[in-house]
Design a protein around this motif. Structure first.
Motif, short mmCIF file in Angstrom:
data_model
loop_
_atom_site.label_atom_id
_atom_site.label_comp_id
_atom_site.label_asym_id
_atom_site.label_seq_id
_atom_site.Cartn_x
_atom_site.Cartn_y
_atom_site.Cartn_z
N THR A 22 39.18 27.57 51.08
CA THR A 22 39.75 28.86 51.51
C THR A 22 39.37 30.00 50.56
OG1 THR A 22 41.64 27.56 52.16
CG2 THR A 22 41.89 29.92 52.33
N LYS A 35 42.85 36.62 30.02
CA LYS A 35 42.30 37.82 30.67
C LYS A 35 43.40 38.78 31.13
CE LYS A 35 38.05 35.89 32.59
NZ LYS A 35 37.45 35.42 33.85
N SER A 72 43.30 32.61 32.64
CA SER A 72 43.99 33.74 33.29
C SER A 72 44.90 34.47 32.31
CB SER A 72 44.84 33.23 34.46
OG SER A 72 44.03 32.65 35.41
N GLU A 96 45.21 38.23 33.79
CA GLU A 96 45.26 38.19 35.26
C GLU A 96 46.61 37.66 35.72
OE1 GLU A 96 42.27 35.49 36.58
OE2 GLU A 96 40.77 37.04 36.85
N PRO A 97 47.02 38.00 36.97
CA PRO A 97 48.25 37.37 37.46
C PRO A 97 48.03 35.87 37.65
CG PRO A 97 47.18 38.65 39.21
CD PRO A 97 46.43 38.92 37.94
N ARG A 115 42.39 26.62 33.51
CA ARG A 115 42.39 27.75 34.44
C ARG A 115 43.52 28.73 34.09
NH1 ARG A 115 42.06 28.67 40.54
NH2 ARG A 115 44.25 28.96 40.87
N ASP A 160 48.71 34.82 43.14
CA ASP A 160 48.58 35.93 44.09
C ASP A 160 48.70 35.35 45.49
OD1 ASP A 160 46.16 34.73 44.54
OD2 ASP A 160 44.93 36.36 43.81
N GLU A 161 48.45 36.18 46.50
CA GLU A 161 48.69 35.71 47.87
C GLU A 161 47.82 34.51 48.24
OE1 GLU A 161 47.82 39.31 50.22
OE2 GLU A 161 45.96 38.32 50.78
N ARG A 162 46.58 34.48 47.74
CA ARG A 162 45.69 33.36 48.07
C ARG A 162 46.17 32.07 47.41
NH1 ARG A 162 41.47 31.31 45.38
NH2 ARG A 162 40.19 29.88 46.56
N MET A 171 49.19 30.75 49.15
CA MET A 171 48.86 30.17 50.44
C MET A 171 48.26 28.77 50.27
SD MET A 171 46.06 31.40 53.17
CE MET A 171 44.85 30.50 52.22
N TYR A 218 36.25 35.09 46.80
CA TYR A 218 36.37 34.46 48.12
C TYR A 218 36.43 35.50 49.24
CZ TYR A 218 36.70 29.75 46.27
OH TYR A 218 36.40 28.56 45.68
N LYS A 273 35.21 33.98 52.89
CA LYS A 273 35.89 32.68 53.04
C LYS A 273 37.41 32.85 53.16
CE LYS A 273 32.94 29.21 50.92
NZ LYS A 273 32.89 28.21 49.84
N TYR A 274 37.91 33.99 52.68
CA TYR A 274 39.34 34.21 52.71
C TYR A 274 39.65 35.51 53.45
CZ TYR A 274 44.02 35.36 51.10
OH TYR A 274 45.35 35.72 51.06
N ASN A 301 41.52 24.84 47.78
CA ASN A 301 41.01 25.83 46.83
C ASN A 301 39.51 26.04 46.99
OD1 ASN A 301 41.49 27.68 44.68
ND2 ASN A 301 40.50 26.24 43.30
N LYS A 302 38.80 24.99 47.32
CA LYS A 302 37.35 25.10 47.50
C LYS A 302 37.02 25.69 48.88
CE LYS A 302 35.77 23.72 43.67
NZ LYS A 302 35.10 24.73 42.87
#
Lengths: 63, 140
Positions: free
Chosen positions: B140, B71, B68, B73-74, B64, B77-79, B82, A32, A37-38, B137-138
């Motif tokens: 931002t 993999k 994660s 992955e965290p 999902r 995260d910040e996104r 938010m 993103y 977009k972000y 989510n789509k």
């Protein structure tokens, strides 16, 4: 906000996954970010810039 | 060490999510079957629709998370934080109007009981959170 993350990442032959791992975020966030977009936080912007070896103002620009 | 700790937290979260989905599925499945047997058409449609919505929203979330965890992955995260915050704010407003709408509409719907009206109201709030999350989510 425009950015040159994709170009700089390609220059270093770094994958989105690797950049995400090094920046401590999810790969989705990098996707993103690259699409523009972000808008990242200042902290993430600085982290990404440091990883890619460029200055923040070289990486991000206002449209 | 830190990676395996993260993975175990992720696994625990997945187990909790799977448990919640199972409980909701059993509850709404039972409600749906009971209402169908009793011939309560509105309640039957509502409970089945909610069940389908819960499964449609929760299954992608679980897959999902599983991806994660696999993999390394965290999970957040910040996104994602938010998005959760924005979704919570939007669903709060939507949920309030939904509850108001349900409370007025229930007076004019003879087939709906008080308990199912309350249940529909609360579940509508949960569903609105899921839909808000999907929207942000789509976007931002």
């Amino acid at each position: 906000m425009k950015n040159k993350i994709r170009e700089n990442r390609a220059r270093l032959r770094m994958t989105q996954e690797e950049l995400a791992r090094r920046a401590g975020v999810r790969r989705e966030t990098i996707i993103y970010l690259e699409k523009g977009k972000y808008n990242p936080s200042l902290e993430l912007a600085m982290k990404v810039a440091r990883i890619l070896g460029v200055k923040v103002d070289e990486l991000f620009a206002l449209e | 060490m830190a990676k395996s700790f993260k993975k175990s937290i992720g696994r625990n979260r997945m187990i909790v999510m799977a448990l919640i989905v199972s409980l909701l599925t059993v509850t709404f499945g039972a409600w749906s079957i009971t209402t169908i047997i009793n011939g309560q058409v509105i309640d039957a449609i509502a409970s089945t629709a909610i069940l389908v919505l819960i499964l449609a929203l929760m299954i992608p979330m679980i897959t999902r998370t599983a991806r994660s965890v696999k993999k390394g992955e965290p999970l957040e995260d910040e996104r994602s934080r938010m998005i959760k915050l924005k979704a919570a704010a939007l669903s709060f407003y939507v949920g309030l109007y939904w509850l108001l709408g349900i409370s007025f509409a229930s007076d004019y719907m003879p087939g709906i009981t008080i308990s199912s009206a309350i249940g529909l109201g609360i579940l509508g709030m949960a569903v609105s959170w899921g839909l808000s999350w999907y929207y942000y989510n789509k976007r931002t």
